[in-house]
Write an enzyme that holds these catalytic residues in place. Structure first.
Site, PDB file in Angstrom:
ATOM      1  N   ASP A  36      56.619  32.596  35.120  1.00  0.00           N
ATOM      2  CA  ASP A  36      55.618  33.543  34.648  1.00  0.00           C
ATOM      3  C   ASP A  36      55.429  33.334  33.153  1.00  0.00           C
ATOM      4  O   ASP A  36      56.323  32.814  32.465  1.00  0.00           O
ATOM      5  CB  ASP A  36      56.037  34.982  34.933  1.00  0.00           C
ATOM      6  CG  ASP A  36      54.844  35.909  35.125  1.00  0.00           C
ATOM      7  OD1 ASP A  36      54.542  36.266  36.280  1.00  0.00           O
ATOM      8  OD2 ASP A  36      54.185  36.241  34.113  1.00  0.00           O
ATOM      9  N   ASP A  64      53.268  28.474  30.712  1.00  0.00           N
ATOM     10  CA  ASP A  64      51.833  28.648  30.853  1.00  0.00           C
ATOM     11  C   ASP A  64      51.349  27.587  31.832  1.00  0.00           C
ATOM     12  O   ASP A  64      51.308  26.402  31.504  1.00  0.00           O
ATOM     13  CB  ASP A  64      51.157  28.481  29.493  1.00  0.00           C
ATOM     14  CG  ASP A  64      49.641  28.581  29.561  1.00  0.00           C
ATOM     15  OD1 ASP A  64      49.099  28.769  30.665  1.00  0.00           O
ATOM     16  OD2 ASP A  64      48.999  28.452  28.495  1.00  0.00           O
ATOM     17  N   TYR A 172      36.045  34.671  40.203  1.00  0.00           N
ATOM     18  CA  TYR A 172      37.168  34.742  41.146  1.00  0.00           C
ATOM     19  C   TYR A 172      36.798  34.090  42.471  1.00  0.00           C
ATOM     20  O   TYR A 172      37.577  33.328  43.052  1.00  0.00           O
ATOM     21  CB  TYR A 172      37.565  36.202  41.355  1.00  0.00           C
ATOM     22  CG  TYR A 172      38.812  36.398  42.188  1.00  0.00           C
ATOM     23  CD1 TYR A 172      40.068  36.321  41.602  1.00  0.00           C
ATOM     24  CD2 TYR A 172      38.727  36.674  43.554  1.00  0.00           C
ATOM     25  CE1 TYR A 172      41.215  36.512  42.359  1.00  0.00           C
ATOM     26  CE2 TYR A 172      39.865  36.863  44.310  1.00  0.00           C
ATOM     27  CZ  TYR A 172      41.114  36.781  43.720  1.00  0.00           C
ATOM     28  OH  TYR A 172      42.243  36.959  44.484  1.00  0.00           O
ATOM     29  N   LYS A 176      38.661  30.768  44.244  1.00  0.00           N
ATOM     30  CA  LYS A 176      39.364  30.809  45.522  1.00  0.00           C
ATOM     31  C   LYS A 176      38.734  29.880  46.562  1.00  0.00           C
ATOM     32  O   LYS A 176      39.449  29.300  47.388  1.00  0.00           O
ATOM     33  CB  LYS A 176      39.433  32.250  46.036  1.00  0.00           C
ATOM     34  CG  LYS A 176      40.297  33.160  45.164  1.00  0.00           C
ATOM     35  CD  LYS A 176      41.709  32.611  44.981  1.00  0.00           C
ATOM     36  CE  LYS A 176      42.592  33.545  44.172  1.00  0.00           C
ATOM     37  NZ  LYS A 176      43.965  33.014  43.992  1.00  0.00           N
TER      38      LYS A 176
END
Length: 270
Positions: A36, A64, A172, A176
C-alpha cells in the site's frame, strides 16, 4: 511437491477488500506481501493481522504501484523475504467522481487510469517475469499429463463497471474495461507456461474506496448510477470474495484461466 509455503503479493492491502484478502491468505498459511502507499495505515493493518496469530507470514511493503521503480521494489523485497512469488492480486484502486466524457477532469482521468490500469499492468508484468524466472525457482504447477510447468497466478479485481457504461464515471469505467482486456491477453499469452490470469468483478461492496467521496460535487453520471443501484440485491461480503480469490490463486484453481467472474449478487442479471 514443494514443501515451502506459497507466497502472494496483495496490493491495496491496508484497508477494505485488500485487507480482507491478505487476512484470508494468511489464514491459509500463505506468505503475504501487503502492499500500500499509505505507510501508517499499512503498518497498523499488518500489526493488527499479525496479532491474530494466523499461520502465514506477513510482510509490509510501502510502494507506489504507478511508479516503475517503486513497483519493482515490491517484487525484489518479496523474493528476498519469501524466496519467490507465486501469485499476485491486483486489488489497489481508486474511484472517480461519476463525470461523463465532456466534463471529465483530465488530472482525475490520468490518476484513475494510472492507479487502476497502469498499476495493474506494471505489477502483472513483474509477476510474469518472476513466474518465468528459472534460477532457483520452485514450480508449483503440474498439469494432468504430469508435465511440470512454470506456474503462477494473477487475479485482477475489476468491477461490474467493466460490463456497463452507467455504473461509474468515464474514467473508472474505462479503467475496468481495460483491466478485463489485460486479464484476457495475459491469460492467452502464458497459458502454455502454466501461468493463469483471471478477473473478479464485484458489484457493490462496503470498502474504503468511497470514504473520500464528496457527494455534493458528483458528475453527470451520478444520477444514472443511482438509478442502477435501485435494482441492486445488496452489498457483497468482502470475506466471501476473498475466499474465491484465494481459491483462484491456489492449487484447486489451476484449470481456471482467462475467466471473468461477476460477484454482484445477480445485479448485472437484471
Amino acid at each position: 511437491m514443494a514443501t515451502s509455503p506459497q507466497s502472494v503479493v496483495v496490493t491495496g492491502a491496508a484497508a477494505g477488500l485488500g485487507k480482507a484478502l491478505a487476512t484470508e491468505f494468511l489464514k491459509r498459511g500463505w506468505q503475504v506481501a501487503l502492499v500500500d502507499i499509505a505507510a501508517d495505515k499499512l503498518s497498523a493493518t499488518v500489526d493488527e493481522i499479525t496479532a491474530l496469530g494466523h499461520p502465514g507470514k506477513a510482510l509490509a511493503v510501502e510502494a507506489d504501484i504507478t511508479n516503475e521503480e517503486s513497483a519493482s521494489s515490491i517484487f525484489s523485497k518479496s523474493v528476498a523475504e519469501f524466496g519467490q512469488v507465486d501469485a499476485l492480486v491486483n486489488c489497489a484502486g481508486i474511484m472517480d467522481k461519476f463525470q461523463a466524457t465532456g466534463e471529465q477532469d483530465v488530472s482525475l482521468w490520468n490518476k484513475v487510469l494510472d492507479v487502476n490500469l497502469n498499476g495493474a499492468f506494471l505489477l502483472s508484468r513483474l509477476a510474469v517475469q518472476e513466474f518465468l524466472r528459472t534460477d532457483g525457482r520452485v514450480s508449483r504447477n503440474t498439469d494432468t499429463s504430469g508435465e511440470v510447468k512454470t506456474g503462477g497466478a494473477i487475479v485482477n479485481i475489476a468491477s461490474i463497471a467493466g460490463f456497463r457504461g452507467g455504473a461509474a464515471g468515464v474514467a473508472y469505467t474505462t479503467s475496468k474495461w481495460a483491466v478485463l482486456g489485460l486479464t484476457k491477453s495475459t491469460a492467452a499469452a502464458y497459458a502454455r507456461q502454466g501461468i493463469r490470469c483471471n478477473a473478479v468483478c464485484p458489484g457493490g461492496m462496503a470498502t474504503s474506496i468511497a470514504e473520500d467521496f464528496d457527494y455534493t460535487s458528483m458528475g453527470q453520471l451520478f444520477s444514472t448510477v443511482m438509478k442502477i443501484n435501485e435494482v441492486s440485491a445488496g452489498l457483497s461480503d468482502v470475506n466471501r470474495l476473498s475466499r474465491l480469490v484465494a481459491f483462484l490463486c491456489g492449487d484447486d484453481g489451476q484449470d481456471i484461466n482467462g475467466a471473468v467472474i461477476r460477484v454482484d449478487r445477480g445485479w448485472t442479471a437484471v
